[in-house]
Design a protein around this motif. Sequence first.
Motif, PDB file in Angstrom:
ATOM      1  N   ALA A   1      -7.555   0.240  -0.020  1.00 38.19           N
ATOM      2  CA  ALA A   1      -6.296   0.558   0.481  1.00 38.19           C
ATOM      3  C   ALA A   1      -6.101  -0.067   1.831  1.00 38.19           C
ATOM      4  O   ALA A   1      -5.073  -0.580   2.316  1.00 38.19           O
ATOM      5  CB  ALA A   1      -6.236   2.092   0.744  1.00 38.19           C
ATOM      6  N   MET A   2      -7.205  -0.020   2.654  1.00 35.95           N
ATOM      7  CA  MET A   2      -7.216  -0.553   3.999  1.00 35.95           C
ATOM      8  C   MET A   2      -7.010  -2.156   4.077  1.00 35.95           C
ATOM      9  O   MET A   2      -6.308  -2.826   4.575  1.00 35.95           O
ATOM     10  CB  MET A   2      -8.241  -0.134   4.963  1.00 35.95           C
ATOM     11  CG  MET A   2      -7.991  -0.867   5.999  1.00 35.95           C
ATOM     12  SD  MET A   2      -9.356  -0.011   7.532  1.00 35.95           S
ATOM     13  CE  MET A   2     -10.837  -0.801   6.804  1.00 35.95           C
ATOM     14  N   TYR A   3      -8.119  -2.820   3.103  1.00 32.88           N
ATOM     15  CA  TYR A   3      -7.993  -4.160   3.192  1.00 32.88           C
ATOM     16  C   TYR A   3      -6.922  -4.773   2.414  1.00 32.88           C
ATOM     17  O   TYR A   3      -6.606  -5.889   2.464  1.00 32.88           O
ATOM     18  CB  TYR A   3      -9.467  -4.762   3.121  1.00 32.88           C
ATOM     19  CG  TYR A   3     -10.131  -4.704   4.185  1.00 32.88           C
ATOM     20  CD1 TYR A   3     -10.136  -5.343   5.350  1.00 32.88           C
ATOM     21  CD2 TYR A   3     -11.407  -3.707   4.184  1.00 32.88           C
ATOM     22  CE1 TYR A   3     -10.634  -5.196   6.578  1.00 32.88           C
ATOM     23  CE2 TYR A   3     -12.008  -3.587   5.336  1.00 32.88           C
ATOM     24  CZ  TYR A   3     -11.684  -4.174   6.386  1.00 32.88           C
ATOM     25  OH  TYR A   3     -12.636  -4.217   7.664  1.00 32.88           O
ATOM     26  N   GLY A   4      -6.725  -4.169   1.456  1.00 37.49           N
ATOM     27  CA  GLY A   4      -5.526  -4.717   0.522  1.00 37.49           C
ATOM     28  C   GLY A   4      -4.278  -4.852   1.080  1.00 37.49           C
ATOM     29  O   GLY A   4      -3.379  -5.552   1.171  1.00 37.49           O
ATOM     30  N   LEU A   5      -3.857  -3.544   2.065  1.00 35.45           N
ATOM     31  CA  LEU A   5      -2.665  -3.631   2.910  1.00 35.45           C
ATOM     32  C   LEU A   5      -2.882  -4.712   3.949  1.00 35.45           C
ATOM     33  O   LEU A   5      -1.999  -5.270   4.135  1.00 35.45           O
ATOM     34  CB  LEU A   5      -2.500  -2.174   3.674  1.00 35.45           C
ATOM     35  CG  LEU A   5      -1.509  -2.052   4.638  1.00 35.45           C
ATOM     36  CD1 LEU A   5      -0.177  -2.526   3.825  1.00 35.45           C
ATOM     37  CD2 LEU A   5      -1.286  -0.771   5.453  1.00 35.45           C
ATOM     38  N   MET A   6      -3.975  -4.910   4.526  1.00 37.12           N
ATOM     39  CA  MET A   6      -4.221  -5.933   5.573  1.00 37.12           C
ATOM     40  C   MET A   6      -3.829  -7.380   4.903  1.00 37.12           C
ATOM     41  O   MET A   6      -3.405  -8.094   5.478  1.00 37.12           O
ATOM     42  CB  MET A   6      -5.633  -6.050   6.051  1.00 37.12           C
ATOM     43  CG  MET A   6      -5.985  -7.056   7.003  1.00 37.12           C
ATOM     44  SD  MET A   6      -7.629  -7.619   7.305  1.00 37.12           S
ATOM     45  CE  MET A   6      -7.905  -8.514   5.858  1.00 37.12           C
ATOM     46  N   MET A   7      -4.099  -7.455   3.307  1.00 36.90           N
ATOM     47  CA  MET A   7      -4.139  -8.859   3.029  1.00 36.90           C
ATOM     48  C   MET A   7      -2.338  -9.263   2.973  1.00 36.90           C
ATOM     49  O   MET A   7      -1.917 -10.258   2.882  1.00 36.90           O
ATOM     50  CB  MET A   7      -4.553  -8.562   1.549  1.00 36.90           C
ATOM     51  CG  MET A   7      -4.291  -9.852   0.456  1.00 36.90           C
ATOM     52  SD  MET A   7      -5.282  -9.652  -0.955  1.00 36.90           S
ATOM     53  CE  MET A   7      -4.373 -10.582  -2.245  1.00 36.90           C
ATOM     54  N   ILE A   8      -1.377  -8.223   2.837  1.00 38.36           N
ATOM     55  CA  ILE A   8      -0.242  -8.419   2.778  1.00 38.36           C
ATOM     56  C   ILE A   8       0.541  -8.098   3.968  1.00 38.36           C
ATOM     57  O   ILE A   8       1.785  -8.592   4.340  1.00 38.36           O
ATOM     58  CB  ILE A   8       0.448  -7.822   1.372  1.00 38.36           C
ATOM     59  CG1 ILE A   8       0.288  -6.264   1.638  1.00 38.36           C
ATOM     60  CG2 ILE A   8      -0.153  -8.398   0.187  1.00 38.36           C
ATOM     61  CD1 ILE A   8       0.990  -5.543   0.602  1.00 38.36           C
TER      62      ILE A   8
END
Length: 418
Positions: free
Chosen positions: A310-317
């Motif tokens: 959730a956290m690094y997926g959001l950071m990716m976009i």
Amino acid sequence: MSVVLAKLIISLGCILLVGIVLYFRSPITAGLKTKPVAGVLGVSWLLLRVFPFLVIYLWANQEPTSDVNGFWDEGSKASMGQMVYRDFWSPYSPLYAYFLGIWLKIWYNPRMIVLTMALMDGVALVLTYFFYKDRYSKEDLLFKALLYLLLPGSLVLCVVGAQEDIWMWLFVVLAFLVRKRWGVIGYSLVMALGVLTTKAIFGLALFPLFLIEKEKIRFLIPLSLIGALSVALLYHLVKLEFLQPLDEANVLRAPNLLSVINPWTFNSIGTGAKVWNWLGLVATISVGCLTAWRMRNQPINVMLAHLWVAMYGLMMIAQQSAYSNYLFLFLLPLVFEVMDWTNLRQVILLFIFNVLSVIHPSYWWRMGMPNYATPADIFGLQARTIDYVIQVGVVVLTGYFINVAFPRSEKKKYRTAQ
């Protein structure tokens, strides 16, 4: 575009193999029950990491490209005793170049960097196996390990792209495994080592992990002492040049939310402005903290996987400087815990997500890294239209898997086996 085509062909081949493995899941898992863990993981890693390395870089005599050139510049200079940030530029934490430099003492060749990435990927996989050992059966874990090794998001980004993002998952899993034996002090020390060895963004995980930590003072003291000593030493040696990794936030990349939205606002949202970096940072940490808090009563290996995706997926976009290679950062927890491998929709979308994430960086870079200011910029050339469609696909699919990982409430029940 030969590299893009090669990555696409390899990716489609990987997807076909994963599909076959999933189709024969029952007999494969039945066979894995009697196989030794070390043998299965070792042979699988040799076949799906070392063998492709030998084929690409020794038999076909291809030279490493892309980020390897930058890693080689850092690692080779570090291996000769030069000072990071002062004698050579680095967007990574201070120990990263020296870790690469150690391996270059064995084989002073850019190919050694690729082999090092493959080795670290194997270590991360083994640690993940032990991290989930008390949650899933041996055969289920070995089956997921095989799926992970076959997915293009791991195989291509590791062996062809030589990406290091998996190191962050490696360190956080190692920290929790160390905690089981040596307690919160050992856990804190490994987390500090992770911050010093990988990227500044690894430190983002400290916020949600600190939030749910019961022994906050014991966790914070080693981190603070090592952090203060590191900053003092770096300032003494290189002054403020140790802030070089923060410059990465100013590098505009794609795909992300801003790159997709910007042309439809006719370039009026101010891409490149630092305010977007701060908003992305706040959103990323907030989602991480909320995920961790809602899952604070779940087993730590369940909570951490959902937090990481959730956290690094959001950071990716959400971050302007992030790009689709960051899939490699959270693919292991996605495969081992977050994914429901019995859900056909999730499986198909994961396949598409992998292929798009693997080919986009090379495609976008070879197009001159376009930034679309108006809809006309998108549709003026067919190649740009394709690029934009891929960008939208990556952003939407990242959002989908963030949604899968994000807990709706602290009362949600999580499966005990797949």
